[in-house]
Design a protein around this motif. Structure first.
Motif, PDB file in Angstrom:
ATOM      1  N   GLN A  28       0.819  -1.212   0.000  1.00 11.94           N
ATOM      2  CA  GLN A  28       0.000   0.000   0.000  1.00 11.94           C
ATOM      3  C   GLN A  28       0.853   1.262   0.000  1.00 11.94           C
ATOM      4  O   GLN A  28       0.616   2.183  -0.796  1.00 11.94           O
ATOM      5  N   ASP A  29       1.855   1.332   0.894  1.00  8.58           N
ATOM      6  CA  ASP A  29       2.583   2.581   1.110  1.00  8.58           C
ATOM      7  C   ASP A  29       3.805   2.749   0.219  1.00  8.58           C
ATOM      8  O   ASP A  29       4.398   3.835   0.192  1.00  8.58           O
ATOM      9  N   VAL A  30       4.186   1.690  -0.502  1.00  7.58           N
ATOM     10  CA  VAL A  30       5.306   1.824  -1.440  1.00  7.58           C
ATOM     11  C   VAL A  30       4.831   1.559  -2.867  1.00  7.58           C
ATOM     12  O   VAL A  30       4.806   2.464  -3.704  1.00  7.58           O
ATOM     13  N   VAL A  31       4.431   0.323  -3.143  1.00  4.54           N
ATOM     14  CA  VAL A  31       4.095  -0.045  -4.520  1.00  4.54           C
ATOM     15  C   VAL A  31       2.901   0.752  -5.032  1.00  4.54           C
ATOM     16  O   VAL A  31       2.980   1.425  -6.067  1.00  4.54           O
ATOM     17  N   GLU A  32       1.790   0.712  -4.296  1.00  3.67           N
ATOM     18  CA  GLU A  32       0.590   1.409  -4.768  1.00  3.67           C
ATOM     19  C   GLU A  32       0.736   2.924  -4.648  1.00  3.67           C
ATOM     20  O   GLU A  32       0.288   3.663  -5.531  1.00  3.67           O
ATOM     21  N   ALA A  33       1.373   3.403  -3.585  1.00  2.00           N
ATOM     22  CA  ALA A  33       1.559   4.849  -3.429  1.00  2.00           C
ATOM     23  C   ALA A  33       2.427   5.422  -4.530  1.00  2.00           C
ATOM     24  O   ALA A  33       2.235   6.567  -4.958  1.00  2.00           O
ATOM     25  N   SER A  34       3.387   4.634  -5.036  1.00  2.00           N
ATOM     26  CA  SER A  34       4.287   5.136  -6.080  1.00  2.00           C
ATOM     27  C   SER A  34       3.601   5.272  -7.425  1.00  2.00           C
ATOM     28  O   SER A  34       4.181   5.802  -8.371  1.00  2.00           O
ATOM     29  N   MET A  35       2.355   4.777  -7.547  1.00  2.00           N
ATOM     30  CA  MET A  35       1.577   5.028  -8.760  1.00  2.00           C
ATOM     31  C   MET A  35       1.190   6.504  -8.845  1.00  2.00           C
ATOM     32  O   MET A  35       0.960   7.032  -9.938  1.00  2.00           O
ATOM     33  N   GLN A  36       1.099   7.174  -7.692  1.00  2.00           N
ATOM     34  CA  GLN A  36       0.683   8.568  -7.644  1.00  2.00           C
ATOM     35  C   GLN A  36       1.873   9.524  -7.601  1.00  2.00           C
ATOM     36  O   GLN A  36       1.850  10.571  -8.249  1.00  2.00           O
ATOM     37  N   ALA A  37       2.891   9.171  -6.840  1.00  2.00           N
ATOM     38  CA  ALA A  37       4.088   9.999  -6.715  1.00  2.00           C
ATOM     39  C   ALA A  37       5.250   9.102  -6.312  1.00  2.00           C
ATOM     40  O   ALA A  37       5.042   8.063  -5.674  1.00  2.00           O
ATOM     41  N   PRO A  38       6.489   9.463  -6.673  1.00  2.00           N
ATOM     42  CA  PRO A  38       7.637   8.623  -6.325  1.00  2.00           C
ATOM     43  C   PRO A  38       7.739   8.387  -4.817  1.00  2.00           C
ATOM     44  O   PRO A  38       7.441   9.273  -4.022  1.00  2.00           O
TER      45      PRO A  38
END
Length: 311
Positions: A28-38
């Motif tokens: 959630q906090d790395v893989v999916e969050a990086s879809m929105q911002a690095p």
């Protein structure tokens, strides 16, 4: 509010920018969050002296970016299974600190050891640019137009537009990847490969160029696949024939049945993750790389693969 790459970015509180991440919330906090911002991931440990120097500098650099990136801190001692799984996927976590930039679900840049603040700032700038920030000279609008041409089947016009963009900016990763994909659509795989081989080193590992490389690899595979019906019958007759299942996955992908191909590869991985030097996992990553990062096939497939790796 601040300006980044021509777009207004909302400022975020530090608590949202900097998080302690574990195996439980990594997706959630790395893989999916990086879809929105690095997402900048700091792999550290309490006994690591350089980590105590580097982490505050990272926090300062991320805070200074005001929402353009976030920071995920992972204690490798407290998350050994996660670190081992990521190492199996190619991240060099044998020494720490290791800092990795995730963009659109994938690691795109990294460094190890303590570095000066100027190098941290440059690292974060590269991550923002890899995510499409700092658009150069308004060329992104032209890229969007070329992508529309390609989607509508006008591959020749798209190729000419991408080429014109690259004359203005030879290191425009989106245009470079688009030019490769346009030649794939035209059936000119040799030219597509030649373009890839000539990619400037500065963008050769960018998500756009990597995606084009994956699409070319899958297109080349399609030339040698067998009939889906025959391979399906072969797998049904012997579910443990892993070579037949792997060939079936390639045939399904070549026929446009991407989800079905991913399902077969996940089943192969479940049966024997080490078969043929991890061929199922490698093929899954190739398919994921060829698709848009937010494609449901990618999101579901990565999540299911991760659940099997951590099981």
């Amino acid at each position: 509010m601040i300006e980044l790459g021509g777009q207004t970015q909302p400022e975020q509180p530090a608590g949202d920018l900097i998080k302690d991440v574990t195996e439980a919330n990594f997706m959630q906090d790395v893989v999916e969050a990086s879809m929105q911002a690095p997402v900048i991931v700091d792999f550290w440990a309490t006994w690591c002296g350089p980590c105590r120097t580097l982490t505050p500098m990272l926090e300062q650099a991320v805070t200074k970016a005001k929402g353009a990136v976030t920071l995920a801190k992972i204690d490798v001692d407290q998350n050994q299974r996660l670190a081992q799984a990521l190492a199996q996927q190619g991240l060099p976590l044998q020494s720490i600190p290791t800092v990795v930039a995730f963009v659109k679900g994938r690691p795109v840049d990294l460094f190890q050891g303590a570095v000066p603040q100027s190098e941290l700032d440059a690292f974060i700038k590269r991550a923002i640019e890899a995510a499409g920030g700092d658009a150069s000279n308004g060329l992104d609008d032209a890229v969007a137009a070329a992508e529309e041409m390609l989607a509508e089947g006008a591959a020749e016009d798209a190729a000419q537009t991408f080429a014109a963009i690259l004359q203005e900016d030879p290191e425009h990763a989106a245009a470079y990847g688009g030019l490769v994909r346009a030649h794939i659509a035209l059936g000119d795989l040799e030219q597509a490969e030649a373009i890839l081989n000539g990619a400037p080193v500065q963008i050769s590992k960018s998500p756009e160029v990597e995606a084009a490389h994956a699409q070319l690899e899958l297109k080349k595979q399609a030339a040698g696949v067998g009939p889906v019906g025959e391979l399906t019958a072969k797998v049904e007759a012997d579910p443990d024939d892993l070579q037949a299942r792997f060939d079936l996955a390639k045939a399904l992908h070549a026929s446009g049945q991407v989800q079905e191909a991913v399902d077969e590869l996940l089943e192969l991985f479940r049966r024997d993750r080490d078969w043929n030097d991890g061929a199922a996992r490698a093929q899954l990553f190739t398919i994921f790389d060829a698709l848009k990062p937010n494609d449901p096939v990618v999101l579901h497939g990565r999540r299911k693969l991760s659940s099997m790796i951590f099981a």
